[in-house]
Write a protein that holds these residues in place. Sequence first.
Motif, PDB file in Angstrom:
ATOM      1  N   TYR A 170       0.980  -1.184   0.082  1.00 50.89           N
ATOM      2  CA  TYR A 170       0.013   0.101   0.018  1.00 50.89           C
ATOM      3  C   TYR A 170       1.040   1.195   0.001  1.00 50.89           C
ATOM      4  CZ  TYR A 170      -3.286   3.563   1.954  1.00 50.89           C
ATOM      5  OH  TYR A 170      -4.127   4.585   2.063  1.00 50.89           O
ATOM      6  N   VAL A 171       1.933   1.229   0.852  1.00 53.75           N
ATOM      7  CA  VAL A 171       2.825   2.185   0.813  1.00 53.75           C
ATOM      8  C   VAL A 171       3.431   2.537  -0.406  1.00 53.75           C
ATOM      9  CG1 VAL A 171       5.047   3.338   1.664  1.00 53.75           C
ATOM     10  CG2 VAL A 171       3.172   2.204   3.326  1.00 53.75           C
ATOM     11  N   GLY A 172       3.960   1.314  -1.047  1.00 52.79           N
ATOM     12  CA  GLY A 172       4.966   1.673  -2.499  1.00 52.79           C
ATOM     13  C   GLY A 172       3.936   1.979  -3.347  1.00 52.79           C
ATOM     14  N   LYS A 173       2.445   1.717  -3.526  1.00 52.45           N
ATOM     15  CA  LYS A 173       1.801   2.202  -4.440  1.00 52.45           C
ATOM     16  C   LYS A 173       1.477   3.447  -4.538  1.00 52.45           C
ATOM     17  CE  LYS A 173      -1.014  -2.172  -5.714  1.00 52.45           C
ATOM     18  NZ  LYS A 173      -0.201  -3.129  -5.140  1.00 52.45           N
ATOM     19  N   TRP A 174       1.176   3.980  -3.287  1.00 52.35           N
ATOM     20  CA  TRP A 174       1.100   5.777  -3.214  1.00 52.35           C
ATOM     21  C   TRP A 174       2.326   6.364  -3.484  1.00 52.35           C
ATOM     22  CZ3 TRP A 174      -3.259   8.096  -3.837  1.00 52.35           C
ATOM     23  CH2 TRP A 174      -4.362   7.512  -3.126  1.00 52.35           C
ATOM     24  N   MET A 175       3.416   5.742  -2.815  1.00 53.43           N
ATOM     25  CA  MET A 175       4.773   6.427  -3.278  1.00 53.43           C
ATOM     26  C   MET A 175       5.091   6.554  -4.759  1.00 53.43           C
ATOM     27  SD  MET A 175       6.498   7.071  -0.447  1.00 53.43           S
ATOM     28  CE  MET A 175       8.212   7.211  -1.018  1.00 53.43           C
ATOM     29  N   VAL A 176       4.915   5.564  -5.492  1.00 50.92           N
ATOM     30  CA  VAL A 176       5.144   5.572  -6.902  1.00 50.92           C
ATOM     31  C   VAL A 176       3.997   6.207  -7.839  1.00 50.92           C
ATOM     32  CG1 VAL A 176       5.544   4.208  -8.981  1.00 50.92           C
ATOM     33  CG2 VAL A 176       6.519   3.373  -6.585  1.00 50.92           C
ATOM     34  N   HIS A 177       2.684   5.845  -7.492  1.00 49.34           N
ATOM     35  CA  HIS A 177       1.687   6.337  -8.383  1.00 49.34           C
ATOM     36  C   HIS A 177       0.842   7.497  -8.006  1.00 49.34           C
ATOM     37  CE1 HIS A 177       2.490   3.105 -10.863  1.00 49.34           C
ATOM     38  NE2 HIS A 177       2.576   2.342  -9.809  1.00 49.34           N
ATOM     39  N   GLY A 178       0.894   7.929  -6.610  1.00 50.26           N
ATOM     40  CA  GLY A 178       0.375   9.109  -6.059  1.00 50.26           C
ATOM     41  C   GLY A 178       0.934  10.422  -6.394  1.00 50.26           C
ATOM     42  N   ASP A 179       0.198  11.450  -6.265  1.00 53.67           N
ATOM     43  CA  ASP A 179       0.817  12.585  -6.776  1.00 53.67           C
ATOM     44  C   ASP A 179       1.375  13.309  -5.624  1.00 53.67           C
ATOM     45  OD1 ASP A 179       0.805  14.954  -8.372  1.00 53.67           O
ATOM     46  OD2 ASP A 179      -0.813  16.061  -7.700  1.00 53.67           O
ATOM     47  N   GLY A 180       2.836  13.802  -6.100  1.00 52.46           N
ATOM     48  CA  GLY A 180       3.255  14.594  -4.899  1.00 52.46           C
ATOM     49  C   GLY A 180       4.203  14.108  -3.857  1.00 52.46           C
ATOM     50  N   ILE A 181       4.201  12.954  -3.942  1.00 51.12           N
ATOM     51  CA  ILE A 181       4.957  12.057  -2.790  1.00 51.12           C
ATOM     52  C   ILE A 181       6.642  11.742  -3.414  1.00 51.12           C
ATOM     53  CG2 ILE A 181       5.034   9.986  -1.507  1.00 51.12           C
ATOM     54  CD1 ILE A 181       2.012   9.992  -1.763  1.00 51.12           C
ATOM     55  N   ILE A 182       6.816  11.161  -4.567  1.00 49.38           N
ATOM     56  CA  ILE A 182       7.873  10.886  -5.172  1.00 49.38           C
ATOM     57  C   ILE A 182       8.288  12.195  -5.653  1.00 49.38           C
ATOM     58  CG2 ILE A 182       9.418   9.814  -6.670  1.00 49.38           C
ATOM     59  CD1 ILE A 182       8.931   8.049  -4.521  1.00 49.38           C
ATOM     60  N   PRO A 183       9.483  12.771  -5.472  1.00 45.33           N
ATOM     61  CA  PRO A 183       9.939  14.145  -5.970  1.00 45.33           C
ATOM     62  C   PRO A 183      10.335  13.838  -7.413  1.00 45.33           C
ATOM     63  CG  PRO A 183      11.522  13.671  -4.396  1.00 45.33           C
ATOM     64  CD  PRO A 183      10.356  12.535  -4.094  1.00 45.33           C
TER      65      PRO A 183
END
Length: 237
Positions: A170-183
């Motif tokens: 769940y963390v990994g999915k948001w990190m990669v595909h969520g907006d504004g989390i991975i710079p």
Amino acid sequence: MSSCHITDLPDGLLAHICSYLTPDSVCQLEKSCSQLKTKMNQIIIWKKQVESFPVAGIPFGDSSEATFRKCGLRVDYFNKRLLDFIVKKSERSGRDNPFRVAIVTKFTIDKMLGDVKSFVASELDGMLTDLKEANENVDIDEFYHHHLKTWRCSVLEQSDQQWNFECSDYVGKWMVHGDGIIPNRKVDSREFHSENDIVLEYYILHVNLMSDSENDDWSSGGDDNDDEEHRDTEQLK
């Protein structure tokens, strides 16, 4: 005119009031008072919150756009997968109020993700500028890791690998595909487990810190592997 404290309300009326609240508001209300926490431990309250997703207007309340970026389908898959897994797993293991376990676990992780997103938006640029200036004339190995920030959240079960995988996924999915989390820059991230904690670290290699290029668009944040992505897509069909 007499006043009535919320802890004095009948259970049914309290559950009715909670049905008008968003899941994050229910979590905040529960935390406000130990007596209220006991009174709110009603399956009907938390089941309603699990079933309310996707929820617009709250951080990480709707993963439809992020799921579209990953799988090409607009459904709230990230939340549904995590919540469904925790509810079913908690029911099988006999946990008290599995729906509450699911909501509290999700929002514990979401708090960490929100802190990461806030850091990227408001602190990262200044930190990288200061770090680069401080190391401009220093002889350092190009692969030296400059630590930027670390976050952690306590949601893991040391003896349950499947539970830990789903939380990390769940963390990994948001990190990669969520907006504004991975710079959108040469910043790396790594996630690891420490006892009951998911630990997330941002760092930058010295060679990338000192690079003059401002337009490189990469980060190693690491998506799910191809097999996992295929499985996600198949489950959504």
